[in-house]
Scaffold this motif. Structure first.
Motif, PDB file in Angstrom:
ATOM      1  N   LEU A 191       1.295  -0.825  -6.617  1.00  0.00           N
ATOM      2  CA  LEU A 191       1.072   0.022  -5.446  1.00  0.00           C
ATOM      3  C   LEU A 191      -0.423   0.240  -5.318  1.00  0.00           C
ATOM      4  CD1 LEU A 191       3.881   2.736  -5.797  1.00  0.00           C
ATOM      5  CD2 LEU A 191       3.833   0.789  -4.212  1.00  0.00           C
ATOM      6  N   LEU A 192      -0.970  -0.133  -4.168  1.00  0.00           N
ATOM      7  CA  LEU A 192      -2.397   0.019  -3.926  1.00  0.00           C
ATOM      8  C   LEU A 192      -2.641   1.193  -2.991  1.00  0.00           C
ATOM      9  CD1 LEU A 192      -5.351  -0.959  -4.132  1.00  0.00           C
ATOM     10  CD2 LEU A 192      -4.874  -2.370  -2.105  1.00  0.00           C
ATOM     11  N   VAL A 193      -3.411   2.160  -3.477  1.00  0.00           N
ATOM     12  CA  VAL A 193      -3.859   3.253  -2.609  1.00  0.00           C
ATOM     13  C   VAL A 193      -5.105   2.716  -1.912  1.00  0.00           C
ATOM     14  CG1 VAL A 193      -4.452   5.691  -2.487  1.00  0.00           C
ATOM     15  CG2 VAL A 193      -2.978   4.860  -4.332  1.00  0.00           C
ATOM     16  N   GLY A 194      -4.886   2.076  -0.789  1.00  0.00           N
ATOM     17  CA  GLY A 194      -5.956   1.382  -0.103  1.00  0.00           C
ATOM     18  C   GLY A 194      -6.816   2.312   0.732  1.00  0.00           C
ATOM     19  N   ASP A 195      -8.090   1.940   0.894  1.00  0.00           N
ATOM     20  CA  ASP A 195      -8.928   2.731   1.792  1.00  0.00           C
ATOM     21  C   ASP A 195      -8.537   2.504   3.244  1.00  0.00           C
ATOM     22  OD1 ASP A 195      -9.913   0.173   2.056  1.00  0.00           O
ATOM     23  OD2 ASP A 195     -11.998   0.677   1.571  1.00  0.00           O
ATOM     24  N   SER A 196      -7.564   1.627   3.475  1.00  0.00           N
ATOM     25  CA  SER A 196      -6.952   1.496   4.797  1.00  0.00           C
ATOM     26  C   SER A 196      -6.312   2.805   5.237  1.00  0.00           C
ATOM     27  CB  SER A 196      -5.907   0.382   4.786  1.00  0.00           C
ATOM     28  OG  SER A 196      -5.038   0.516   3.680  1.00  0.00           O
TER      29      SER A 196
ATOM     30  N   TRP B  52       6.748   5.621 -10.965  1.00  0.00           N
ATOM     31  CA  TRP B  52       6.920   5.619 -12.416  1.00  0.00           C
ATOM     32  C   TRP B  52       7.072   4.199 -12.970  1.00  0.00           C
ATOM     33  CZ3 TRP B  52      10.171   7.516  -8.739  1.00  0.00           C
ATOM     34  CH2 TRP B  52      11.374   6.856  -8.532  1.00  0.00           C
ATOM     35  N   HIS B  53       7.096   3.216 -12.099  1.00  0.00           N
ATOM     36  CA  HIS B  53       7.267   1.823 -12.533  1.00  0.00           C
ATOM     37  C   HIS B  53       6.050   0.956 -12.214  1.00  0.00           C
ATOM     38  CE1 HIS B  53       8.680  -2.261 -12.788  1.00  0.00           C
ATOM     39  NE2 HIS B  53       8.567  -2.419 -11.489  1.00  0.00           N
ATOM     40  N   ALA B  54       5.610   0.975 -10.963  1.00  0.00           N
ATOM     41  CA  ALA B  54       4.527   0.093 -10.529  1.00  0.00           C
ATOM     42  C   ALA B  54       3.175   0.533 -11.089  1.00  0.00           C
ATOM     43  CB  ALA B  54       4.453   0.072  -9.000  1.00  0.00           C
ATOM     44  N   LEU B  55       2.304  -0.427 -11.324  1.00  0.00           N
ATOM     45  CA  LEU B  55       0.912  -0.112 -11.618  1.00  0.00           C
ATOM     46  C   LEU B  55       0.281   0.435 -10.344  1.00  0.00           C
ATOM     47  CD1 LEU B  55      -1.687  -2.103 -13.606  1.00  0.00           C
ATOM     48  CD2 LEU B  55      -2.240  -1.436 -11.269  1.00  0.00           C
ATOM     49  N   VAL B  56      -0.418   1.548 -10.448  1.00  0.00           N
ATOM     50  CA  VAL B  56      -1.101   2.133  -9.290  1.00  0.00           C
ATOM     51  C   VAL B  56      -2.594   1.843  -9.406  1.00  0.00           C
ATOM     52  CG1 VAL B  56      -1.665   4.237  -8.020  1.00  0.00           C
ATOM     53  CG2 VAL B  56       0.628   3.947  -9.015  1.00  0.00           C
TER      54      VAL B  56
ATOM     55  N   THR C 196       0.839  -1.191   0.000  1.00  0.00           N
ATOM     56  CA  THR C 196       0.000   0.000   0.000  1.00  0.00           C
ATOM     57  C   THR C 196       0.876   1.245   0.000  1.00  0.00           C
ATOM     58  OG1 THR C 196      -0.109   0.082   2.421  1.00  0.00           O
ATOM     59  CG2 THR C 196      -1.860  -1.134   1.265  1.00  0.00           C
ATOM     60  N   ALA C 197       0.343   2.325  -0.554  1.00  0.00           N
ATOM     61  CA  ALA C 197       1.012   3.626  -0.519  1.00  0.00           C
ATOM     62  C   ALA C 197      -0.068   4.693  -0.488  1.00  0.00           C
ATOM     63  CB  ALA C 197       1.920   3.818  -1.729  1.00  0.00           C
ATOM     64  N   TYR C 198       0.165   5.739   0.275  1.00  0.00           N
ATOM     65  CA  TYR C 198      -0.817   6.808   0.424  1.00  0.00           C
ATOM     66  C   TYR C 198      -0.240   8.193   0.148  1.00  0.00           C
ATOM     67  CZ  TYR C 198      -2.373   2.941   3.403  1.00  0.00           C
ATOM     68  OH  TYR C 198      -2.678   1.702   3.894  1.00  0.00           O
ATOM     69  N   THR C 199       1.089   8.287   0.069  1.00  0.00           N
ATOM     70  CA  THR C 199       1.734   9.588  -0.096  1.00  0.00           C
ATOM     71  C   THR C 199       2.769   9.529  -1.211  1.00  0.00           C
ATOM     72  OG1 THR C 199       3.514   9.133   1.489  1.00  0.00           O
ATOM     73  CG2 THR C 199       1.458  10.083   2.362  1.00  0.00           C
ATOM     74  N   MET C 200       3.120  10.704  -1.714  1.00  0.00           N
ATOM     75  CA  MET C 200       4.093  10.791  -2.789  1.00  0.00           C
ATOM     76  C   MET C 200       5.444  10.213  -2.382  1.00  0.00           C
ATOM     77  SD  MET C 200       6.981  12.674  -3.720  1.00  0.00           S
ATOM     78  CE  MET C 200       6.830  14.062  -2.593  1.00  0.00           C
ATOM     79  N   ARG C 201       5.946  10.605  -1.212  1.00  0.00           N
ATOM     80  CA  ARG C 201       7.284  10.179  -0.820  1.00  0.00           C
ATOM     81  C   ARG C 201       7.346   8.676  -0.574  1.00  0.00           C
ATOM     82  NH1 ARG C 201      12.239  10.065  -2.022  1.00  0.00           N
ATOM     83  NH2 ARG C 201      13.708   9.958  -0.298  1.00  0.00           N
ATOM     84  N   MET C 202       6.326   8.121   0.066  1.00  0.00           N
ATOM     85  CA  MET C 202       6.332   6.684   0.287  1.00  0.00           C
ATOM     86  C   MET C 202       6.274   5.943  -1.050  1.00  0.00           C
ATOM     87  SD  MET C 202       6.661   4.421   2.650  1.00  0.00           S
ATOM     88  CE  MET C 202       6.099   5.069   4.226  1.00  0.00           C
ATOM     89  N   ALA C 203       5.509   6.471  -1.990  1.00  0.00           N
ATOM     90  CA  ALA C 203       5.462   5.856  -3.310  1.00  0.00           C
ATOM     91  C   ALA C 203       6.840   5.848  -3.956  1.00  0.00           C
ATOM     92  CB  ALA C 203       4.466   6.598  -4.200  1.00  0.00           C
TER      93      ALA C 203
ATOM     94  N   VAL D  12       0.248   9.408  -5.049  1.00  0.00           N
ATOM     95  CA  VAL D  12       1.008   8.178  -5.280  1.00  0.00           C
ATOM     96  C   VAL D  12       1.413   8.060  -6.744  1.00  0.00           C
ATOM     97  CG1 VAL D  12       0.859   5.655  -5.276  1.00  0.00           C
ATOM     98  CG2 VAL D  12       0.058   6.969  -3.302  1.00  0.00           C
ATOM     99  N   VAL D  13       0.539   8.436  -7.654  1.00  0.00           N
ATOM    100  CA  VAL D  13       0.900   8.414  -9.073  1.00  0.00           C
ATOM    101  C   VAL D  13       2.064   9.371  -9.333  1.00  0.00           C
ATOM    102  CG1 VAL D  13       0.097   9.000 -11.402  1.00  0.00           C
ATOM    103  CG2 VAL D  13      -1.360   7.648  -9.877  1.00  0.00           C
ATOM    104  N   ARG D  14       2.038  10.549  -8.714  1.00  0.00           N
ATOM    105  CA  ARG D  14       3.131  11.509  -8.907  1.00  0.00           C
ATOM    106  C   ARG D  14       4.453  10.980  -8.371  1.00  0.00           C
ATOM    107  NH1 ARG D  14      -0.968  15.492  -7.612  1.00  0.00           N
ATOM    108  NH2 ARG D  14      -0.301  15.583  -5.432  1.00  0.00           N
ATOM    109  N   GLY D  15       4.399  10.122  -7.372  1.00  0.00           N
ATOM    110  CA  GLY D  15       5.624   9.626  -6.761  1.00  0.00           C
ATOM    111  C   GLY D  15       6.137   8.318  -7.341  1.00  0.00           C
TER     112      GLY D  15
END
Length: 285
Positions: free
Chosen positions: A58-63, A94-98, A41-48, A89-92
């Motif tokens: 990378l899943l932007v989960g409702d968690s 460039w490789h993983a499917l979001v 999971t990822a929720y922020t640009m930097r973590m992504a 997360v998309v901005r952060g």
């Protein structure tokens, strides 16, 4: 909007993205019975940015409702919240499917409502797919979205948005009737066109049978090593919370590191050891 470009010369958003082709839904689908899919999971640009080089999905989960906002469950999460974090997360990356979770109340009414919500998510975030919870009851909705060009990840077993109906967060499939239902749900949404399927909190034998009986890759969380991939909530895996769910392995202890860094900072401030001349502006600098 996802078209926002970060100026890496002046922003903390470093390192600069390395140009490469982002993974697609068909590429993930092709991993069935192949190299395991790595998802977090990822929720922020930097973590992504930090996770992206290591992940396929990378899943932007409702968690994020619990992890970021301290909510008691995922149910209060809004479409606006998912779009804002999805775009970050998309901005952060460039490789993983979001992929972005569709929050509770944004798709259950029917296929048309689901399409409006999913279209908004993809437009406002730049993500490549959505994820929705539910089995056989959601199969028609999944098919409706897929026929209209929206890649969908399914989610069966322990479905957190249904926690009130399920009566808690316990593992599912302990009795024969529930096990049969989970397997039927998995087959229904897979047959409807999902390109991947999350199996959460199910007895291992169910996860193994589901993985063998559906055409799309399965991604386990509290399921089985025989799934086609695995996903965890990043903050759980990194040890940012005191409580660790049974199905989580801690790969780090960031809570202790953050606490130690904050304590060292506080001590330096209170003793006036920080800032020094190295952190202040002098005429000769």
């Amino acid at each position: 909007m996802s078209t926002y470009t970060i100026d890496t010369a002046t922003s903390r958003a470093t390192p600069s993205p390395a140009p490469m082709k982002r993974l697609t839904a068909p590429a993930i689908m092709a991993r069935k019975s192949g190299e395991p899919i790595v998802a977090l999971t990822a929720y922020t640009m930097r973590m992504a940015q930090l996770l992206d080089p290591h992940c396929d999905l990378l899943l932007v989960g409702d968690s994020l409702g619990q992890v970021i906002y301290g909510l008691p469950s995922t149910i209060p999460v809004s479409l606006e919240m998912m779009c804002a974090h999805g775009a970050a997360v998309v901005r952060g990356s460039w490789h993983a499917l979001v992929a972005v979770d569709m929050p509770f109340g944004s798709y259950e009414e029917g296929p048309e409502q689901a399409f409006r919500s999913a279209a908004r998510i993809l437009k406002e975030t730049g993500a490549a797919a959505v994820k929705l919870e539910g089995g056989e009851a959601m199969a028609a909705t999944v098919a409706f979205l897929v026929r209209r060009g929206i890649p969908v990840i399914g989610h069966v077993g322990l479905t957190p948005q249904a926690v009130n109906a399920l009566g808690g967060y316990r593992a599912r499939g302990r009795d024969e009737a529930e096990a049969k239902k989970i397997l039927g749900d998995a087959r229904a949404v897979a047959d409807a066109g999902c390109f991947a399927l999350v199996l959460e909190g199910v007895m291992e034998e169910i996860a193994v049978e589901a993985t063998r009986s559906v055409a799309c890759p399965t991604i386990g969380i509290g399921a089985s090593v025989e799934c086609d991939g695995q996903i965890l909530v990043t903050e759980d895996m990194m040890g940012l919370f005191e409580r660790t769910p049974r199905f989580v392995k801690r790969f780090g202890d960031l809570a202790a590191e953050i606490g130690a860094a904050a304590a060292a900072y506080a001590a330096d401030v209170r003793t006036r050891a920080f800032p020094t001349s190295e952190q202040t502006y002098q005429p000769w600098t």
